[in-house]
Design a protein around this motif. Structure first.
Motif, mmCIF file in Angstrom:
data_model
loop_
_atom_site.group_PDB
_atom_site.id
_atom_site.type_symbol
_atom_site.label_atom_id
_atom_site.label_comp_id
_atom_site.label_asym_id
_atom_site.label_seq_id
_atom_site.Cartn_x
_atom_site.Cartn_y
_atom_site.Cartn_z
ATOM 1 N N GLU A 1 98.361 57.499 4.158
ATOM 2 C CA GLU A 1 97.893 56.142 3.889
ATOM 3 C C GLU A 1 96.696 56.116 2.942
ATOM 4 O O GLU A 1 95.888 55.181 2.948
ATOM 5 N N ILE A 2 96.558 57.178 2.130
ATOM 6 C CA ILE A 2 95.540 57.169 1.075
ATOM 7 C C ILE A 2 96.031 56.260 -0.038
ATOM 8 O O ILE A 2 97.143 56.435 -0.553
ATOM 9 N N ASP A 3 95.241 55.276 -0.409
ATOM 10 C CA ASP A 3 95.671 54.283 -1.390
ATOM 11 C C ASP A 3 95.667 54.857 -2.805
ATOM 12 O O ASP A 3 94.617 55.294 -3.303
ATOM 13 N N ASN A 4 96.826 54.863 -3.440
ATOM 14 C CA ASN A 4 96.969 55.218 -4.852
ATOM 15 C C ASN A 4 96.166 56.457 -5.251
ATOM 16 O O ASN A 4 95.255 56.377 -6.091
ATOM 17 N N PRO A 5 96.467 57.608 -4.669
ATOM 18 C CA PRO A 5 95.731 58.815 -5.071
ATOM 19 C C PRO A 5 95.964 59.141 -6.537
ATOM 20 O O PRO A 5 97.061 58.959 -7.073
ATOM 21 N N VAL A 6 94.916 59.608 -7.189
ATOM 22 C CA VAL A 6 94.982 60.006 -8.597
ATOM 23 C C VAL A 6 95.565 61.414 -8.665
ATOM 24 O O VAL A 6 95.280 62.247 -7.791
ATOM 25 N N PRO A 7 96.396 61.731 -9.654
ATOM 26 C CA PRO A 7 96.916 63.096 -9.776
ATOM 27 C C PRO A 7 95.799 64.136 -9.729
ATOM 28 O O PRO A 7 94.770 63.991 -10.389
ATOM 29 N N ASN A 8 95.998 65.154 -8.901
ATOM 30 C CA ASN A 8 95.036 66.251 -8.740
ATOM 31 C C ASN A 8 93.679 65.767 -8.226
ATOM 32 O O ASN A 8 92.645 66.359 -8.546
ATOM 33 N N GLU A 9 93.704 64.731 -7.410
ATOM 34 C CA GLU A 9 92.466 64.242 -6.798
ATOM 35 C C GLU A 9 92.142 65.093 -5.572
ATOM 36 O O GLU A 9 93.026 65.519 -4.832
ATOM 37 N N TYR A 10 90.851 65.323 -5.359
ATOM 38 C CA TYR A 10 90.390 66.142 -4.250
ATOM 39 C C TYR A 10 89.676 65.277 -3.208
ATOM 40 O O TYR A 10 89.005 64.302 -3.557
ATOM 41 N N PHE A 11 89.842 65.653 -1.933
ATOM 42 C CA PHE A 11 89.288 64.860 -0.842
ATOM 43 C C PHE A 11 88.615 65.759 0.196
ATOM 44 O O PHE A 11 89.041 66.890 0.407
ATOM 45 N N ILE A 12 87.586 65.204 0.859
ATOM 46 C CA ILE A 12 87.124 65.741 2.138
ATOM 47 C C ILE A 12 87.630 64.770 3.196
ATOM 48 O O ILE A 12 87.202 63.606 3.238
ATOM 49 N N VAL B 1 88.801 68.639 6.786
ATOM 50 C CA VAL B 1 89.619 69.555 5.999
ATOM 51 C C VAL B 1 89.480 69.160 4.535
ATOM 52 O O VAL B 1 89.283 67.978 4.211
ATOM 53 N N LEU B 2 89.550 70.149 3.664
ATOM 54 C CA LEU B 2 89.542 69.875 2.224
ATOM 55 C C LEU B 2 90.978 69.674 1.769
ATOM 56 O O LEU B 2 91.854 70.490 2.069
ATOM 57 N N GLY B 3 91.222 68.591 1.035
ATOM 58 C CA GLY B 3 92.577 68.264 0.611
ATOM 59 C C GLY B 3 92.677 68.004 -0.870
ATOM 60 O O GLY B 3 91.680 67.773 -1.569
ATOM 61 N N TYR B 4 93.925 68.029 -1.329
ATOM 62 C CA TYR B 4 94.226 67.877 -2.762
ATOM 63 C C TYR B 4 95.561 67.164 -2.886
ATOM 64 O O TYR B 4 96.521 67.491 -2.177
ATOM 65 N N TYR B 5 95.630 66.172 -3.773
ATOM 66 C CA TYR B 5 96.891 65.459 -3.995
ATOM 67 C C TYR B 5 97.669 66.139 -5.103
ATOM 68 O O TYR B 5 97.223 66.199 -6.254
ATOM 69 N N ASN B 6 98.835 66.670 -4.740
ATOM 70 C CA ASN B 6 99.730 67.317 -5.701
ATOM 71 C C ASN B 6 100.683 66.265 -6.254
ATOM 72 O O ASN B 6 101.580 65.799 -5.535
ATOM 73 N N PRO B 7 100.530 65.876 -7.520
ATOM 74 C CA PRO B 7 101.364 64.791 -8.066
ATOM 75 C C PRO B 7 102.828 65.181 -8.250
ATOM 76 O O PRO B 7 103.693 64.315 -8.276
ATOM 77 N N ARG B 8 103.091 66.467 -8.389
ATOM 78 C CA ARG B 8 104.482 66.901 -8.588
ATOM 79 C C ARG B 8 105.275 66.831 -7.286
ATOM 80 O O ARG B 8 106.421 66.411 -7.270
ATOM 81 N N MET B 9 104.629 67.232 -6.201
ATOM 82 C CA MET B 9 105.286 67.218 -4.897
ATOM 83 C C MET B 9 105.017 65.937 -4.120
ATOM 84 O O MET B 9 105.660 65.672 -3.103
ATOM 85 N N GLN B 10 104.050 65.136 -4.619
ATOM 86 C CA GLN B 10 103.609 63.912 -3.945
ATOM 87 C C GLN B 10 103.208 64.209 -2.505
ATOM 88 O O GLN B 10 103.583 63.512 -1.559
ATOM 89 N N THR B 11 102.441 65.276 -2.360
ATOM 90 C CA THR B 11 101.944 65.685 -1.053
ATOM 91 C C THR B 11 100.433 65.884 -1.116
ATOM 92 O O THR B 11 99.867 66.119 -2.186
ATOM 93 N N VAL B 12 99.806 65.797 0.045
ATOM 94 C CA VAL B 12 98.404 66.186 0.188
ATOM 95 C C VAL B 12 98.400 67.585 0.771
ATOM 96 O O VAL B 12 99.016 67.841 1.813
ATOM 97 N N GLN B 13 97.727 68.508 0.109
ATOM 98 C CA GLN B 13 97.750 69.908 0.494
ATOM 99 C C GLN B 13 96.352 70.375 0.902
ATOM 100 O O GLN B 13 95.343 69.870 0.405
ATOM 101 N N HIS B 14 96.322 71.338 1.792
ATOM 102 C CA HIS B 14 95.067 71.940 2.223
ATOM 103 C C HIS B 14 94.506 72.816 1.098
ATOM 104 O O HIS B 14 95.225 73.653 0.542
ATOM 105 N N VAL B 15 93.252 72.618 0.757
ATOM 106 C CA VAL B 15 92.585 73.439 -0.252
ATOM 107 C C VAL B 15 91.845 74.566 0.466
ATOM 108 O O VAL B 15 90.861 74.328 1.168
ATOM 109 N N GLU B 16 92.325 75.779 0.299
ATOM 110 C CA GLU B 16 91.691 76.920 0.933
ATOM 111 C C GLU B 16 90.510 77.403 0.085
ATOM 112 O O GLU B 16 90.476 77.208 -1.127
#
Length: 278
Positions: A26-37, A45-60
Motif C-alpha cells: 500500500e505504498i502510494d506510487n513508488p518511484v522506480p528504484n526508490e529506497y525506504f526505511i 527493515v530497509l526496502g527497495y522498490y524494484n520497478p521491473r518486478m514491481q516488488t518491494v525487496q529487502h536491502v541487505e
C-alpha cells in the motif's frame, strides 16, 4: 521513512525470497528504484522498490572492497552502485557523508565487469583565478584539484597491508590505466564503453554538461554523479541552476536511475560539527 508499516510484511521481507508485491505494501506510487526505511514499533527493515518486478525487496547490508556502510543511506547507496540494472546513480549530500568513497569502493568491487574505472571532477579555479596563475607545468597545476580523489583511494587502499592482494590490485590498476583519475575535461573524444564512470563535485556542472557526459555513455557503462548542491564553487551556478539538481528532477521516474541523499556525516565528529554549523 514509512512508519506504522505492517509488522507481518516486515517479517516476510526478512524471509526468503525477501520480497513482496508492491501492491501488498500500500505504498502510494513508488518511484522506480526508490529506497525506504519501513518501520513499526520495534521492527524495521530497509526496502527497495524494484520497478521491473514491481516488488518491494529487502536491502541487505553489503560491503564493497572492504568499505562497510555505517547508516541506512550508505547501505542504499551501495545497493544502487552494485546493482547492474541501475545504470545511472546520483549521490548527493554534504561533505563527509561518504559519497565519493562509496562510489569508488563499489567500482573496485565490480571492476571485473568493466573495461576501466574512470574517476573525474570538473576543474573550478581557486578564487576564480585561471590555472595559469598557478606555478608549474600542467600536471602540477592540476594536482591540487585531483588530490581529494587520490585521498579517497588512499582510504580504501590503506585498509590493507602492502603485501595484500587487494592493495596490490589497486596499484596495478593505476599502473595499467584500468583505474584512471583525471580532470573531467580530459574525457572529450573518449570512448565510454564498458566503463564505471564516477563524476565527483557534479554540483559544479551545468545541465548541458551533465547531458553531454551521459550521452557519451556506451554499452555496458555505468555513470555515477556525486556532489553537494549546497556547496557550489562556480559563480555561474546556484542551487536552482546546477546540473546535478536538474538531473535528479528529470530522471526520477526512470527505471535505469536511482538517487540517494546522504544525510549523516561519517568522517569524524569534528567534520560533522563544522559541516552543520559553519
Amino acid at each position: 521513512m514509512i512508519n506504522n508499516f505492517d509488522p507481518e510484511l516486515i517479517d516476510r521481507l526478512y524471509q526468503a525470497p525477501h520480497e513482496i508485491s508492491a501492491a501488498e505494501t500500500e505504498i502510494d506510487n513508488p518511484v522506480p528504484n526508490e529506497y525506504f526505511i519501513l518501520r513499526n514499533d520495534h521492527k524495521s527493515v530497509l526496502g527497495y522498490y524494484n520497478p521491473r518486478m514491481q516488488t518491494v525487496q529487502h536491502v541487505e547490508t553489503l560491503s564493497a572492497y572492504g568499505i562497510k556502510p555505517r547508516n541506512a543511506e550508505q547501505t542504499f547507496s551501495l545497493h544502487a552502485l552494485l546493482n547492474p540494472d541501475i545504470e545511472l546513480v546520483t549521490l548527493s549530500g554534504k561533505a563527509g557523508t561518504g559519497k565519493t568513497l562509496l562510489a569508488l569502493a563499489a567500482a573496485l568491487q565490480v571492476r571485473k565487469q568493466y573495461r576501466q574505472i574512470m574517476l573525474a571532477r570538473p576543474i573550478v579555479a581557486l578564487s576564480n583565478k585561471d590555472l595559469g596563475f598557478l606555478p608549474g607545468d600542467v600536471e602540477s597545476k592540476l594536482d591540487p584539484y585531483m588530490q581529494p580523489l587520490y585521498d579517497n583511494l588512499g582510504v580504501i587502499r590503506n585498509q590493507f597491508k602492502e603485501n595484500d592482494q587487494d592493495y596490490q590490485q589497486i596499484q596495478e590498476m593505476l599502473g595499467n590505466d584500468k583505474l584512471e583519475i583525471s580532470p573531467l575535461a580530459y574525457i572529450r573524444g573518449r570512448s565510454l564503453d564498458h566503463i564505471f564512470f564516477i563524476v565527483d563535485e557534479a554540483q559544479n556542472l551545468t545541465p548541458h554538461e551533465i547531458k553531454t557526459i551521459i550521452t557519451r555513455a556506451g554499452e555496458g557503462t555505468k555513470v555515477v554523479f556525486t556532489g553537494d548542491p549546497h556547496q557550489i564553487d562556480t559563480p555561474y551556478l546556484d542551487i536552482r541552476s546546477t546540473g546535478l539538481n536538474y538531473l535528479i528532477q528529470r530522471m526520477k521516474d526512470q527505471p535505469l536511475y536511482a538517487h540517494i541523499t546522504l544525510i549523516k556525516g561519517e568522517r569524524s565528529e569534528l567534520a560533522e560539527m563544522a559541516s552543520n554549523l559553519l
